[in-house]
Design a protein around this motif. Structure first.
Motif, PDB file in Angstrom:
ATOM      1  N   LYS A  85       0.829  -1.205   0.000  1.00 27.36           N
ATOM      2  CA  LYS A  85       0.000   0.000   0.000  1.00 27.36           C
ATOM      3  C   LYS A  85       0.866   1.258   0.000  1.00 27.36           C
ATOM      4  O   LYS A  85       0.574   2.246   0.685  1.00 27.36           O
ATOM      5  CB  LYS A  85      -0.932   0.020   1.219  1.00 27.36           C
ATOM      6  CG  LYS A  85      -1.765  -1.233   1.411  1.00 27.36           C
ATOM      7  CD  LYS A  85      -2.699  -1.464   0.227  1.00 27.36           C
ATOM      8  CE  LYS A  85      -3.560  -2.711   0.460  1.00 27.36           C
ATOM      9  NZ  LYS A  85      -4.394  -3.047  -0.728  1.00 27.36           N
ATOM     10  N   LEU A  86       1.914   1.220  -0.815  1.00 29.32           N
ATOM     11  CA  LEU A  86       2.828   2.354  -0.856  1.00 29.32           C
ATOM     12  C   LEU A  86       2.303   3.496  -1.714  1.00 29.32           C
ATOM     13  O   LEU A  86       2.827   4.604  -1.653  1.00 29.32           O
ATOM     14  CB  LEU A  86       4.193   1.905  -1.383  1.00 29.32           C
ATOM     15  CG  LEU A  86       4.928   0.874  -0.508  1.00 29.32           C
ATOM     16  CD1 LEU A  86       6.253   0.488  -1.138  1.00 29.32           C
ATOM     17  CD2 LEU A  86       5.141   1.415   0.903  1.00 29.32           C
ATOM     18  N   SER A  87       1.294   3.207  -2.538  1.00 26.50           N
ATOM     19  CA  SER A  87       0.724   4.253  -3.380  1.00 26.50           C
ATOM     20  C   SER A  87      -0.746   3.938  -3.597  1.00 26.50           C
ATOM     21  O   SER A  87      -1.118   2.772  -3.791  1.00 26.50           O
ATOM     22  CB  SER A  87       1.466   4.320  -4.720  1.00 26.50           C
ATOM     23  OG  SER A  87       0.931   5.311  -5.559  1.00 26.50           O
ATOM     24  N   GLU A  88      -1.573   4.967  -3.575  1.00 27.22           N
ATOM     25  CA  GLU A  88      -3.010   4.765  -3.754  1.00 27.22           C
ATOM     26  C   GLU A  88      -3.342   4.495  -5.222  1.00 27.22           C
ATOM     27  O   GLU A  88      -2.711   5.036  -6.127  1.00 27.22           O
ATOM     28  CB  GLU A  88      -3.775   6.003  -3.276  1.00 27.22           C
ATOM     29  CG  GLU A  88      -3.695   6.236  -1.774  1.00 27.22           C
ATOM     30  CD  GLU A  88      -4.548   7.411  -1.345  1.00 27.22           C
ATOM     31  OE1 GLU A  88      -5.250   7.975  -2.210  1.00 27.22           O
ATOM     32  OE2 GLU A  88      -4.508   7.753  -0.150  1.00 27.22           O
ATOM     33  N   GLY A  89      -4.366   3.689  -5.409  1.00 26.10           N
ATOM     34  CA  GLY A  89      -4.875   3.439  -6.758  1.00 26.10           C
ATOM     35  C   GLY A  89      -4.046   2.479  -7.590  1.00 26.10           C
ATOM     36  O   GLY A  89      -4.280   2.363  -8.799  1.00 26.10           O
ATOM     37  N   VAL A  90      -3.104   1.800  -6.995  1.00 30.17           N
ATOM     38  CA  VAL A  90      -2.288   0.829  -7.733  1.00 30.17           C
ATOM     39  C   VAL A  90      -2.881  -0.564  -7.523  1.00 30.17           C
ATOM     40  O   VAL A  90      -2.882  -1.074  -6.404  1.00 30.17           O
ATOM     41  CB  VAL A  90      -0.819   0.859  -7.266  1.00 30.17           C
ATOM     42  CG1 VAL A  90      -0.009  -0.218  -8.012  1.00 30.17           C
ATOM     43  CG2 VAL A  90      -0.209   2.223  -7.508  1.00 30.17           C
ATOM     44  N   SER A  91      -3.368  -1.153  -8.587  1.00 28.55           N
ATOM     45  CA  SER A  91      -3.986  -2.477  -8.496  1.00 28.55           C
ATOM     46  C   SER A  91      -2.923  -3.558  -8.611  1.00 28.55           C
ATOM     47  O   SER A  91      -1.765  -3.291  -8.947  1.00 28.55           O
ATOM     48  CB  SER A  91      -5.028  -2.648  -9.600  1.00 28.55           C
ATOM     49  OG  SER A  91      -4.413  -2.554 -10.881  1.00 28.55           O
ATOM     50  N   SER A  92      -3.321  -4.789  -8.376  1.00 26.39           N
ATOM     51  CA  SER A  92      -2.407  -5.914  -8.566  1.00 26.39           C
ATOM     52  C   SER A  92      -2.248  -6.169 -10.060  1.00 26.39           C
ATOM     53  O   SER A  92      -3.101  -5.788 -10.873  1.00 26.39           O
ATOM     54  CB  SER A  92      -2.948  -7.156  -7.868  1.00 26.39           C
ATOM     55  OG  SER A  92      -4.201  -7.530  -8.426  1.00 26.39           O
ATOM     56  N   PRO A  93      -1.168  -6.823 -10.480  1.00 25.47           N
ATOM     57  CA  PRO A  93      -0.968  -7.119 -11.907  1.00 25.47           C
ATOM     58  C   PRO A  93      -2.119  -7.955 -12.470  1.00 25.47           C
ATOM     59  O   PRO A  93      -2.847  -8.630 -11.740  1.00 25.47           O
ATOM     60  CB  PRO A  93       0.352  -7.896 -11.916  1.00 25.47           C
ATOM     61  CG  PRO A  93       1.060  -7.461 -10.680  1.00 25.47           C
ATOM     62  CD  PRO A  93      -0.033  -7.248  -9.657  1.00 25.47           C
ATOM     63  N   CYS A  94      -2.248  -7.910 -13.772  1.00 28.86           N
ATOM     64  CA  CYS A  94      -3.336  -8.615 -14.460  1.00 28.86           C
ATOM     65  C   CYS A  94      -2.819  -9.885 -15.130  1.00 28.86           C
ATOM     66  O   CYS A  94      -1.674  -9.953 -15.582  1.00 28.86           O
ATOM     67  CB  CYS A  94      -3.974  -7.722 -15.512  1.00 28.86           C
ATOM     68  SG  CYS A  94      -4.765  -6.257 -14.836  1.00 28.86           S
ATOM     69  N   CYS A  95      -3.707 -10.868 -15.222  1.00 27.44           N
ATOM     70  CA  CYS A  95      -3.402 -12.131 -15.895  1.00 27.44           C
ATOM     71  C   CYS A  95      -3.723 -11.979 -17.378  1.00 27.44           C
ATOM     72  O   CYS A  95      -4.897 -11.842 -17.757  1.00 27.44           O
ATOM     73  CB  CYS A  95      -4.237 -13.245 -15.266  1.00 27.44           C
ATOM     74  SG  CYS A  95      -3.997 -14.867 -16.023  1.00 27.44           S
ATOM     75  N   VAL A  96      -2.695 -11.983 -18.223  1.00 28.74           N
ATOM     76  CA  VAL A  96      -2.873 -11.743 -19.660  1.00 28.74           C
ATOM     77  C   VAL A  96      -1.985 -12.697 -20.465  1.00 28.74           C
ATOM     78  O   VAL A  96      -1.031 -13.276 -19.923  1.00 28.74           O
ATOM     79  CB  VAL A  96      -2.517 -10.284 -20.026  1.00 28.74           C
ATOM     80  CG1 VAL A  96      -3.461  -9.308 -19.349  1.00 28.74           C
ATOM     81  CG2 VAL A  96      -1.066  -9.977 -19.651  1.00 28.74           C
ATOM     82  N   PRO A  97      -2.262 -12.862 -21.781  1.00 24.70           N
ATOM     83  CA  PRO A  97      -1.370 -13.674 -22.615  1.00 24.70           C
ATOM     84  C   PRO A  97       0.014 -13.045 -22.694  1.00 24.70           C
ATOM     85  O   PRO A  97       0.144 -11.833 -22.895  1.00 24.70           O
ATOM     86  CB  PRO A  97      -2.057 -13.665 -23.988  1.00 24.70           C
ATOM     87  CG  PRO A  97      -3.482 -13.326 -23.706  1.00 24.70           C
ATOM     88  CD  PRO A  97      -3.451 -12.406 -22.533  1.00 24.70           C
ATOM     89  N   ASP A  98       1.041 -13.859 -22.537  1.00 24.58           N
ATOM     90  CA  ASP A  98       2.402 -13.344 -22.701  1.00 24.58           C
ATOM     91  C   ASP A  98       3.127 -14.006 -23.868  1.00 24.58           C
ATOM     92  O   ASP A  98       4.281 -13.707 -24.145  1.00 24.58           O
ATOM     93  CB  ASP A  98       3.215 -13.487 -21.409  1.00 24.58           C
ATOM     94  CG  ASP A  98       3.412 -14.940 -20.995  1.00 24.58           C
ATOM     95  OD1 ASP A  98       2.856 -15.835 -21.668  1.00 24.58           O
ATOM     96  OD2 ASP A  98       4.113 -15.166 -19.997  1.00 24.58           O
ATOM     97  N   LYS A  99       2.439 -14.907 -24.542  1.00 30.85           N
ATOM     98  CA  LYS A  99       2.943 -15.485 -25.779  1.00 30.85           C
ATOM     99  C   LYS A  99       1.747 -15.827 -26.654  1.00 30.85           C
ATOM    100  O   LYS A  99       0.748 -16.357 -26.167  1.00 30.85           O
ATOM    101  CB  LYS A  99       3.784 -16.733 -25.507  1.00 30.85           C
ATOM    102  CG  LYS A  99       4.425 -17.325 -26.764  1.00 30.85           C
ATOM    103  CD  LYS A  99       5.220 -18.572 -26.449  1.00 30.85           C
ATOM    104  CE  LYS A  99       6.457 -18.244 -25.639  1.00 30.85           C
ATOM    105  NZ  LYS A  99       7.308 -19.454 -25.440  1.00 30.85           N
TER     106      LYS A  99
END
Length: 365
Positions: A320-334
């Motif tokens: 919680k070091l910065s407001e409004g920062v969500s967790s990373p998203c699960c997306v295609p990487d290949k």
């Protein structure tokens, strides 16, 4: 592009209160899906059953697996292969191929004339030719094709008289002329001569023409082009090999599973028959696009295939070091490309490769 496909499929299958709204959304979704495949309207299916040229079927099977996924991205020159059958249907060695379906933005890479060589005629007498010279001319003036000024040599070589089968001649310069100026397309003339250059009468070598021969042996022009369409900058690869389908849990609700399951790949079937495209698409009948779903919890392990940016974002989110920062998203990487073998509006058979159509693996980004 894969994200676009997912959105379009969701729109096409979404339920709305109004039937007219459902039809409208489906039509809009399918129109957008056509744009993904580089088309404005779906080609009309052939008016009668038509067998695609065996060369095109073999090329498709060399390039793609059973689901249309590219085995090796370096096999094709460019991303489009078009086949055209001769339109003259005459017994003479004159051929005409109508190239109106080639888009102006397509770059002509290679053009080949495919002629099926018949078994040679049996000749009497002591002299028997083992080779003859086959010459292919670009016709410049239709009424003067038999004169030197009415034609231009584009290909020539010696051909053995001992076998039968396909002969391929490179005629790229002629086709480039035709695509730049459609009116210049006066066709091709093929001649057969002795090794010394003297005409052979009757010629011992014959090619299958438009009449009196099976459809599979008809003269054909094969055109390799590139339409300039390229996918995103994600890493790509060739044949995916064994791509395991992740197993879904059965004891929890889907929503709960989505929160608890780590980022991974899930099936996503695209059925061309279901969306009404089976009439003009020869292969594949559909394919598995896959999609990425799941959480990217802190700390991100190597199995999540995180980028450095995703790792930093995960740390900032967790602390919680910065407001409004969500967790990373699960997306295609290949992503993998797929191939379609289909009939165009002129009933020519086209093989086209489309980038970034299958999620090969997923990661936290």
């Amino acid at each position: 592009m894969l994200g676009t496909v997912l959105l379009l499929l969701a729109l096409a299958k979404s339920a709305c209160p109004s039937p007219s709204s459902v039809a409208s959304r489906r039509a809009e979704a399918l129109k957008k899906l056509l744009e993904v495949f580089g088309m404005e309207d779906p080609p009309a299916p052939p008016t009668h059953f038509k067998q695609p040229p065996q060369y095109m079927v073999d090329l498709y099977n060399t390039v793609a697996n059973a689901d249309g996924v590219t085995k090796n991205p370096d096999i094709l020159e460019g991303n489009t292969v078009r086949s055209f059958l001769d339109k003259t249907h005459s017994e003479e060695m004159r051929f005409l191929f109508v190239l109106s379906s080639v888009a102006k933005n397509e770059k002509i890479l290679t053009a080949e004339l495919h002629l099926f060589r018949l078994w040679p005629r049996v000749t009497d007498g002591p002299k028997r030719h083992h080779f003859c010279q086959v010459s292919v001319y670009q016709v410049l003036e239709k009424d003067k094709a038999d004169t030197p000024e009415g034609k231009k040599l584009v290909a020539a070589r010696l051909v053995s008289l001992q076998t039968s089968g396909w002969e391929v001649f490179a005629i790229t310069p002629a086709v480039r002329d035709w695509t730049q100026d459609e009116s210049s397309n006066q066709g091709l003339l093929v001649t057969v001569q002795g090794v010394a250059g003297s005409p052979l009468d009757p010629p011992p070598l014959q090619f299958a023409s438009g009449r009196g021969h099976h459809e599979s042996k008809k003269p054909m022009l094969v055109l390799f082009t590139d339409d300039g369409r390229r996918g995103a900058s994600l890493p790509t690869a060739g044949f995916p090999g064994e791509m395991p389908v992740p197993k879904l849990g059965r004891s929890r609700s889907t929503r709960s599973l989505n929160r608890l399951q780590p980022c991974q790949r899930h099936p996503l079937s695209v059925d061309f028959e279901e969306i009404g495209w089976s009439g003009w698409i020869i292969s594949p009948r559909g394919y598995n696009a896959f999609h990425c779903k799941g959480s990217c919890p802190f700390p991100l392990g190597e199995n999540m295939r995180p980028t450095n940016h995703a790792t930093v974002q995960s740390i900032i989110n967790a602390l919680k070091l910065s407001e409004g920062v969500s967790s990373p998203c699960c997306v295609p990487d290949k992503l993998y490309s797929i191939n379609l073998l289909y009939f165009d509006d002129d009933e020519n058979v086209v093989l086209k490769q489309y980038d970034d159509m299958v999620a090969a693996s997923c990661g936290c980004h």
